[in-house]
Design a protein around this motif. Structure first.
Motif: not given
Length: 344
Positions: A69, A73-74, A82, A84
């Motif tokens: 995660r 994000e980075r 995006t 996921n």
């Protein structure tokens, strides 16, 4: 009478043979085709078609999930797309890896897995639907987690040499815990037995959380496990760390010696975090991913967060990660052979 064709200046046009007309037409088509993006050229627009999936082959809430995660994000921010996280746990992380191997090699499915896990998997799981060396391509080694030799607080041995002496004095009496047959913890202890020349009994559990109460109470005397799960108990004095299995001391336990310092030269092991893609992913996408991930790993804030999880950042080339994949496969195959280990 039919007029002969004339050129633009009014002079009679020279007839073009039929074969030559075909050649000229083909040349015109080639010129037109050169202006249309080919498959390779179209890859330069990656990623634009859809969101990217990052498979985490372990349950939500664990260490791999947390790292996945942070990276998702980075990486999403850098790619303007995006990313996921998709948790697909089970079968020693091979369910998630099998899913990656079946995925289209287009850069839209990645996985945060372990080189070590897949080096071991071919020996433990007899009916794998994929070949880690053939079907999984490491993009970059994100980092490693420190492994330590953890013992119950009341064990008479106060250091590694005393533990080895104790085990030799009681062959087959000391036991060690692991999170399952054929996992890294199991093979860590088997490698320790071989290098130290001791005989200990394996007691497999479903996971670290399941054997911690027995380790704290002294029902099971030791485990060679990933440090983060044990830090709180070590710091509280409920268990003790006799040594770490990394080449250098861990910043999370700076007073604990390495295995080599404690008297067992050559013993090294670590958990592993590596980003993989399907093996036939285009080289330009692999290169872009490697560049972006190395940039992310160079960020001091991320390194600090990973350090808090007991992970040391590495980074590097895809080629280096591929080479490590081969080295780890040979190393753990030898541990399994020497221990005469068999798996269902």
């Amino acid at each position: 009478m039919q007029q002969k064709p004339r050129s633009s200046d009014g002079t009679p046009a020279i007839p073009v043979p039929h074969g030559r007309r075909l050649v000229l037409a083909a040349a015109a088509l080639l010129v037109m085709a050169s202006t249309v993006p080919t498959g390779a050229a179209a890859q330069t627009s990656w990623p634009s078609a859809k969101p990217i999936t990052l498979i985490a082959p372990y349950p939500a809430g664990g260490g791999v999930d947390a790292v996945a995660r942070l990276l998702a994000e980075r990486l999403g921010a850098r790619l303007s797309q995006t990313v996921n996280v998709d948790n697909r746990p089970g079968a020693g992380s091979t369910i998630g890896a099998a899913s990656l191997a079946r995925s289209a090699p287009d850069g839209y499915t990645l996985m945060l897995g372990s080189i070590v896990d897949y080096a071991i998997a071919t020996h433990v799981h007899k009916n794998l639907s994929f070949d880690p060396a053939r079907d999984l391509l490491p993009v970059v080694e994100v980092g490693y987690g420190t492994v330590g030799l953890i013992v119950t607080a009341d064990l008479p041995a106060k250091n590694l040499k005393e533990l080895i002496a104790l085990a030799k004095s009681k062959p087959g009496e000391l036991s060690y815990a692991s999170s399952g047959v054929g996992g890294l913890q199991h093979l860590n202890a088997e490698m320790f037995k071989q290098m130290a020349g001791v005989d200990m009994v394996h007691v497999p559990y479903k996971g670290t959380a399941q054997f911690l109460p027995d380790l704290i109470s002294g029902r099971i005397p030791l485990s060679i496990d990933s440090i983060p799960a044990h830090l709180a108990n070590v710091r509280a004095g409920k268990t003790r760390a006799l040594a770490v299995a990394s080449a250098t001391r861990s910043p999370t336990l700076p007073d604990v010696p390495t295995m080599a310092e404690a008297g067992l030269a050559g013993y090294e092991s670590a958990t592993n975090y590596t980003v993989f893609v399907p093996a036939k992913t285009p080289p330009e996408i692999v290169k872009r991913l490697n560049t972006e991930l190395n940039t992310i790993l160079a960020d001091a804030e991320l390194a600090q967060k990973l350090s808090g999880l007991g992970i040391t950042v590495l980074g590097g080339t895809s080629a280096a990660a591929v080479a490590k994949q081969g080295t780890e496969a040979v190393r753990w195959a030898e541990v399994i052979r020497r221990g005469n280990l068999t798996f269902n």
